[in-house]
Each structure stands twice: as C-alpha cells, then as structure tokens.
Design a protein around this motif. Structure first.
Motif, PDB file in Angstrom:
ATOM      1  N   ARG A   1     -48.808  37.355  31.068  1.00  5.58           N
ATOM      2  CA  ARG A   1     -48.620  38.734  30.579  1.00  5.58           C
ATOM      3  C   ARG A   1     -47.497  39.428  31.336  1.00  5.58           C
ATOM      4  O   ARG A   1     -46.628  40.076  30.745  1.00  5.58           O
ATOM      5  CB  ARG A   1     -49.926  39.529  30.728  1.00  5.58           C
ATOM      6  CG  ARG A   1     -49.859  40.943  30.153  1.00  5.58           C
ATOM      7  CD  ARG A   1     -51.011  41.799  30.634  1.00  5.58           C
ATOM      8  NE  ARG A   1     -50.951  42.016  32.085  1.00  5.58           N
ATOM      9  CZ  ARG A   1     -50.124  42.872  32.667  1.00  5.58           C
ATOM     10  NH1 ARG A   1     -49.282  43.607  31.954  1.00  5.58           N
ATOM     11  NH2 ARG A   1     -50.142  43.028  33.991  1.00  5.58           N
ATOM     12  N   ARG A   2     -47.497  39.264  32.659  1.00  5.27           N
ATOM     13  CA  ARG A   2     -46.439  39.870  33.468  1.00  5.27           C
ATOM     14  C   ARG A   2     -45.084  39.253  33.150  1.00  5.27           C
ATOM     15  O   ARG A   2     -44.050  39.933  33.141  1.00  5.27           O
ATOM     16  CB  ARG A   2     -46.743  39.685  34.951  1.00  5.27           C
ATOM     17  CG  ARG A   2     -47.885  40.528  35.490  1.00  5.27           C
ATOM     18  CD  ARG A   2     -48.057  40.297  36.982  1.00  5.27           C
ATOM     19  NE  ARG A   2     -46.836  40.588  37.704  1.00  5.27           N
ATOM     20  CZ  ARG A   2     -46.429  39.964  38.809  1.00  5.27           C
ATOM     21  NH1 ARG A   2     -47.151  38.964  39.298  1.00  5.27           N
ATOM     22  NH2 ARG A   2     -45.319  40.310  39.412  1.00  5.27           N
ATOM     23  N   ALA A   3     -45.065  37.946  32.858  1.00  2.00           N
ATOM     24  CA  ALA A   3     -43.812  37.269  32.524  1.00  2.00           C
ATOM     25  C   ALA A   3     -43.236  37.818  31.220  1.00  2.00           C
ATOM     26  O   ALA A   3     -42.031  38.097  31.129  1.00  2.00           O
ATOM     27  CB  ALA A   3     -44.040  35.767  32.421  1.00  2.00           C
ATOM     28  N   TRP A   4     -44.084  37.984  30.208  1.00  2.74           N
ATOM     29  CA  TRP A   4     -43.610  38.559  28.944  1.00  2.74           C
ATOM     30  C   TRP A   4     -43.083  39.974  29.160  1.00  2.74           C
ATOM     31  O   TRP A   4     -42.035  40.344  28.603  1.00  2.74           O
ATOM     32  CB  TRP A   4     -44.746  38.601  27.924  1.00  2.74           C
ATOM     33  CG  TRP A   4     -45.005  37.322  27.201  1.00  2.74           C
ATOM     34  CD1 TRP A   4     -46.174  36.619  27.155  1.00  2.74           C
ATOM     35  CD2 TRP A   4     -44.081  36.576  26.398  1.00  2.74           C
ATOM     36  NE1 TRP A   4     -46.039  35.492  26.389  1.00  2.74           N
ATOM     37  CE2 TRP A   4     -44.770  35.435  25.907  1.00  2.74           C
ATOM     38  CE3 TRP A   4     -42.748  36.763  26.055  1.00  2.74           C
ATOM     39  CZ2 TRP A   4     -44.159  34.498  25.078  1.00  2.74           C
ATOM     40  CZ3 TRP A   4     -42.140  35.823  25.236  1.00  2.74           C
ATOM     41  CH2 TRP A   4     -42.831  34.712  24.761  1.00  2.74           C
ATOM     42  N   GLN A   5     -43.805  40.731  29.927  1.00  3.63           N
ATOM     43  CA  GLN A   5     -43.395  42.110  30.204  1.00  3.63           C
ATOM     44  C   GLN A   5     -42.024  42.133  30.876  1.00  3.63           C
ATOM     45  O   GLN A   5     -41.149  42.944  30.529  1.00  3.63           O
ATOM     46  CB  GLN A   5     -44.452  42.767  31.091  1.00  3.63           C
ATOM     47  CG  GLN A   5     -44.277  44.253  31.298  1.00  3.63           C
ATOM     48  CD  GLN A   5     -45.434  44.825  32.124  1.00  3.63           C
ATOM     49  OE1 GLN A   5     -45.811  44.303  33.169  1.00  3.63           O
ATOM     50  NE2 GLN A   5     -46.023  45.903  31.640  1.00  3.63           N
ATOM     51  N   PHE A   6     -41.821  41.227  31.828  1.00  6.68           N
ATOM     52  CA  PHE A   6     -40.552  41.163  32.545  1.00  6.68           C
ATOM     53  C   PHE A   6     -39.414  40.720  31.625  1.00  6.68           C
ATOM     54  O   PHE A   6     -38.345  41.345  31.593  1.00  6.68           O
ATOM     55  CB  PHE A   6     -40.683  40.195  33.722  1.00  6.68           C
ATOM     56  CG  PHE A   6     -39.391  39.870  34.412  1.00  6.68           C
ATOM     57  CD1 PHE A   6     -38.747  40.818  35.189  1.00  6.68           C
ATOM     58  CD2 PHE A   6     -38.818  38.611  34.263  1.00  6.68           C
ATOM     59  CE1 PHE A   6     -37.545  40.522  35.818  1.00  6.68           C
ATOM     60  CE2 PHE A   6     -37.622  38.306  34.892  1.00  6.68           C
ATOM     61  CZ  PHE A   6     -36.985  39.264  35.672  1.00  6.68           C
ATOM     62  N   LEU A   7     -39.625  39.650  30.855  1.00  6.72           N
ATOM     63  CA  LEU A   7     -38.562  39.151  29.984  1.00  6.72           C
ATOM     64  C   LEU A   7     -38.184  40.181  28.922  1.00  6.72           C
ATOM     65  O   LEU A   7     -37.005  40.345  28.592  1.00  6.72           O
ATOM     66  CB  LEU A   7     -38.993  37.850  29.312  1.00  6.72           C
ATOM     67  CG  LEU A   7     -39.087  36.618  30.221  1.00  6.72           C
ATOM     68  CD1 LEU A   7     -39.587  35.421  29.425  1.00  6.72           C
ATOM     69  CD2 LEU A   7     -37.734  36.300  30.850  1.00  6.72           C
ATOM     70  N   THR A   8     -39.183  40.873  28.390  1.00  7.57           N
ATOM     71  CA  THR A   8     -38.903  41.909  27.404  1.00  7.57           C
ATOM     72  C   THR A   8     -38.056  43.024  28.014  1.00  7.57           C
ATOM     73  O   THR A   8     -37.122  43.541  27.376  1.00  7.57           O
ATOM     74  CB  THR A   8     -40.214  42.488  26.862  1.00  7.57           C
ATOM     75  OG1 THR A   8     -40.983  41.440  26.267  1.00  7.57           O
ATOM     76  CG2 THR A   8     -39.956  43.570  25.832  1.00  7.57           C
ATOM     77  N   ALA A   9     -38.358  43.352  29.263  1.00  3.73           N
ATOM     78  CA  ALA A   9     -37.633  44.442  29.928  1.00  3.73           C
ATOM     79  C   ALA A   9     -36.191  44.061  30.258  1.00  3.73           C
ATOM     80  O   ALA A   9     -35.297  44.914  30.227  1.00  3.73           O
ATOM     81  CB  ALA A   9     -38.367  44.856  31.202  1.00  3.73           C
ATOM     82  N   VAL A  10     -35.941  42.792  30.579  1.00  2.00           N
ATOM     83  CA  VAL A  10     -34.588  42.408  31.013  1.00  2.00           C
ATOM     84  C   VAL A  10     -33.704  41.940  29.859  1.00  2.00           C
ATOM     85  O   VAL A  10     -32.496  41.767  30.047  1.00  2.00           O
ATOM     86  CB  VAL A  10     -34.631  41.304  32.098  1.00  2.00           C
ATOM     87  CG1 VAL A  10     -35.355  41.806  33.335  1.00  2.00           C
ATOM     88  CG2 VAL A  10     -35.252  40.018  31.580  1.00  2.00           C
TER      89      VAL A  10
END
Length: 545
Positions: free
Chosen positions: A235-244
């Motif tokens: 979940r944190r990985a998706w959140q990070f990739l979406t943000a960058v």
C-alpha cells in the motif's frame, strides 16, 4: 499509471534505436530496447485485449529495429550478449509477430556451445532459461527448479547487507521463476514462501525510506508476482509511486542510474535515460495488478522467530561491568547506565551491583558538570540503578533535585523531552500530575528528528558503524518492532560481532588502549540495544533463522 507511463515511453521510442544512438550510447539503447520490448510482450501475455495505440507504436518500433541485419546478425558475432537480442524476439513472438529468420539466428547461437554454456550467476541463469522458454527454443540446460536453490533469494540473506545490485538479483529471480506471476514456483524443500514475502516487505521498508522508485517498483512487482496484494508495505509502495509519477507519465529513476558522462550535457537525453526504466517498472506494476491472469492468493505468513539474545547479553554485561571498573567513572558513566539497564532487563540486578557501588563512591563529590555532560537519559538510568540497590550518591542527588526544581518552574516541555521528565517522575522528584500538565502544554511543539532510520542500515553495515546499528535496533525494539525482519537481521549482525570475552566489535587495530576504548563504546551500545530486544521479546527465545 500504466496508460500515462506507456504514453511517455511511446512518445520517446526513437531513443531505444541503437542505430540512432551516439557510439557511447549504443549499449544503453540496446538495453532500453529489450526492456521496452519485454514490457510490450508482457502486456500481450497478461491482458487478452488488443494492444492500444501506444503499445502498438512501441511494438512497431521494436519490429522495425530487429528486422535490420545490422541488429540481428550481431547475435552470431557476439554470442555472450545473446540475451540482449533474444528478449526482443520473444516479445515479437508473444505479440503474434513471428520472425523465422530471427528465430533461426537465436537458435544457432544458443546451440553453439557458448552463449548458453558460459558461467552465469544463478539469477542470470534463470534469466537465460526464462528467455529461451519465451522464445520457444529447446535446450539441454538444467531446469529452473534446479537453479533456484542456489539463488540469493533462497539462502537467507541478511537484509542490512544487501546492495542495490543484490536486490535486483532477488527481484529478477522472482520475475523468472514465477513467469511474471503466471505460475507458482516450486520452492526448495526447506524454503518457506512466507520468508520470501517477509524479505520483500523488509526491502520495501528500506527502499521506501531511500525514495528509490526503481527498487520500490520492482519489489512491488514481486509481491504481485507472488499473488500478494493485501500488504501494508505494498500500500505504501503504491502511494509512493503514484506521488512521484510526473504529469506526463514519467517516473524518475534513482541517482547514478546513468553515468554523468553518458548524457554529455544533453538534457533531453538525460531526462529520458534517467527515467525510462523506472517508468517501465511502474507500468509493469500496474499491468500486473490489473491482469486477470496473474496468480492471486492469501499472504503467506513467515515463521515466527525471536532473536536469541539472553546469553550474549549476559556475557556482554559481565565484560562491560568488569572493564568499566578500571576506567574513570566520569567518562564511563554511560557504560554503567547501560549495565544497570541490561541487568534489570535480564532480571539479574546483582550483575550491576559491584560497578554501581564503585562508581557511586568515586562520584560522591563529583562536580555538577559531570552529570550535565551526560544528559538525563544516562544520568536517569544510572540513578534508577542506584535506587534499585539502595545505593546513594550525594552529588547525583543534589543534581537531580536541582534539575527537578528547574523543570517545576517551566511552563511547558517539548515532546522530545517527555521521556526525561518521566524519568524524574519515576525517581519520585516530580509528581505525575505536574509532569502531565507540562507535557500537555507542550504537545504542539515540533518533534526532534529521529536519530536513526532503517534506510541508513546498509551504509552503517558497509562502514562498520556498530553504534548506529545498535541504536536502530534499540529504537525498533522500543517501538514494538523487535521481531521485524530488519530488526532481527540487524541483531544477527550485532551478535556475529561478539568476541569470546563478551565484548562487541572488531576494531582491526593493534594498540591495546585504542582497542579497549573502542570496544567499550560498541559494547555499551550493543548492551542497551539487546536489553531492549530482550525486554520486548520476553523470555521465550528461539534461535534466529
């Protein structure tokens, strides 16, 4: 994410053409070509729908490039680079664009007694096997199942020691043995799949802290390949990739992905070269996530293990207490505090008593600067140790009373000082009600930056910074993460640094005084860390895996 990423790649597809690249960029272009081709091939495998315009444009570019004799005939001239070419053929084949002559050249190279025969490390051997499988080319090489047990993934790596190159070896191993999520691997007999998931999630913690979008994306892809979708780290990985991901679909890669000299001042090229691979990885993650063909299943649990620290801790406390007696108590006060803390954690306070008696006597008339110089964390722990044994130290008592009086006069204390105020409460020098009032009033104050972060662990291991590693172990244990994979592996590393005498660390020098001072410092840090782990894990201990 996938649509925007593929659109960005398609708009720059001319940059994957080796014939159009500068001489020093040709190899980089070939690598980008095969990786782009592989993404398109996987799209054809993972999604039954026809390719959209951007995927089709990428496929057309791959087909145009690989149709040239100047490209495909290099296979026969440079057999060691077979995989740079075979992957493009595999992509064409998967997309229904069979090319018999291209296949013939690859088949000849694979059967030529070198391209498929020279020594490769295990995950590179898996790469070859997987590529030949996708190409539909027969061979007499060992099966993937026979190679898998020799990979880094299946041999219990310590996460804090893994380099970026090691992590790529792990991610690619999973890509190949799962066929990018299209099959469940046959794991070695003694290997637990939950351990693989635990390792991936631990590495995600590290790479997320480092903000390395390339590795975050690959690790996320691996979880998806193993069927894992319900994961806090995912979940944190998706959140990070979406943000960058940038507005045009590009995802920037980590520093160092392209040698500065390769761009040679060409900002347009640098912008593509530093982002194309990470953008492919982000698109692949989204493709794997939506594919109806990728395996899905419950998240496997890793075996429950607890670091076995009791005996090493006891030996370290004994050495630290005995060695500190020979040194100036004003200098070794942190060591005495660590001994008191660890002895209490072990339930064996008598281990600390001789040292506490000796130091309290020698510090009875100590100047206030001695106590001020060490801070309340050390002084408070030392005082708690004395209280537990009914030992008094007049100079310390006066310092603590004056400190408590000064705190009483304050209107508020910042959150980072709350622990020290609680120490004064524990020593009976400030009432709990007054402490609560002081801390409530300071609730809006900014917190101090954390002293340790998981992302720093690999660098700390590389530079043998035992104190830093011990501090992270301590902080993790106090935060309730004593049994997390990262903490367990950091503890395993620390325990491997303990000598037969009980001290921690390998100073790698010959001067006896320097050695002892260095080992005192390291052992003090290790004792505090292991005591926190022992307290957090309780007394039921098993050997670490």
């Amino acid at each position: 994410m996938e649509t925007r990423a593929v659109a960005w790649l398609a708009a720059r597809r001319h940059l994957i053409d080796p014939a159009e690249a500068a001489s020093d960029r040709v190899l980089f272009a070939r690598k980008a070509l095969i990786e782009t081709a592989f993404l398109v091939g996987l799209r054809a495998r993972l999604d039954p729908e026809p390719l959209d315009d951007d995927y089709t444009a990428l496929l057309d570019q791959v087909e145009d490039i690989t149709a040239r004799p100047s490209y495909r005939e290099l296979i026969a001239r440079d057999e060691a680079a077979l995989l740079l070419y075979a992957g493009t053929y595999a992509a064409l084949r998967l997309c229904g664009r069979e090319d018999p002559e291209f296949r013939r050249v690859i088949t000849q190279a694979a059967a030529g007694g070198y391209a498929a025969a020279f020594e490769r490390i295990p995950y590179r051997q898996l790469d070859l096997l997987h590529t030949l499988e996708l190409c539909g080319i027969p061979h007499t090489l060992p099966a993937m199942d026979d190679v898998l047990p020799f990979t880094l993934l299946c041999n219990g790596p310590n996460v804090i020691k893994l380099t970026d190159r090691d992590i790529y070896a792990i991610t690619h191993t999973i890509f190949y043995v799962t066929d990018f999520g299209l099959r469940e691997p046959r794991w070695p007999r003694d290997f637990d799949p939950g351990t693989a998931v635990e390792l991936l999630e631990a590495l995600l913690v590290l790479t997320l802290d480092q903000e390395n979008a390339d590795l975050v994306g690959e690790l996320l892809c691996c979880l998806l390949c193993l069927g894992v979708r319900h994961s806090e780290e995912a979940r944190r990985a998706w959140q990070f990739l979406t943000a960058v991901q940038e507005a045009d679909g590009r995802v920037n890669g980590p520093p160092g992905v392209v040698h500065p000299g390769l761009a040679d001042g060409d900002d347009t090229y640098r912008h593509w070269a530093t982002g194309y691979h990470t953008t492919i990885v982000a698109a692949l993650a989204a493709l794997l996530d939506r594919s109806p063909k990728v395996v899905r299943g419950p998240r496997p649990s890793a075996p429950k293990t607890r670091p076995a620290v009791e005996q090493p801790l006891r030996r370290a406390v004994t050495w630290l207490a005995g060695t500190s007696l020979r040194h100036d108590p004003a200098t070794c006060l942190p060591a005495a505090a660590a001994v008191a803390y660890a002895a209490a954690a072990l339930g064996e306070p008598e281990l600390a008593r001789p040292l506490l008696l000796d130091f309290s006597a020698r510090l009875a008339d100590a100047d206030v600067a001695v106590w001020q110089g060490h801070g309340m964390e050390v002084v408070g722990e030392f005082a708690s140790g004395l209280r537990a044994h009914g030992i008094t130290c007049s100079s310390l008592d006066m310092f603590l009373k004056s400190t408590a009086a000064a705190v009483e006069l304050m209107e508020t204390v910042p959150p980072q000082a709350a622990h020290n105020v609680q120490r004064l409460v524990g020593l009976g020098l400030i009432s709990p009600r007054r402490a609560a009032a002081l801390m409530d009033a300071g609730a809006g104050a900014p917190h101090a930056a954390p002293g340790t972060a998981a992302a720093d662990l690999p660098e700390a291991w590389k530079n043998y910074r035992l104190g830093h590693i011990a501090a992270l172990v301590r902080d993790s244990a106090l935060a309730g993460r004593a049994q997390h994979r990262i903490t367990r592996d950091a503890v395993a590393f620390l325990l491997a640094q303990q000598s037969s005498c009980g001290a921690f660390g390998r100073p790698a020098c010959d001067d006896p005084d320097v050695r002892e001072r260095t080992m005192l410092s390291w052992t003090q840090s290790a004792v505090t860390a292991l005591a926190a782990v022992h307290t957090a894990c309780g007394t039921v201990l098993t050997a670490p895996q």
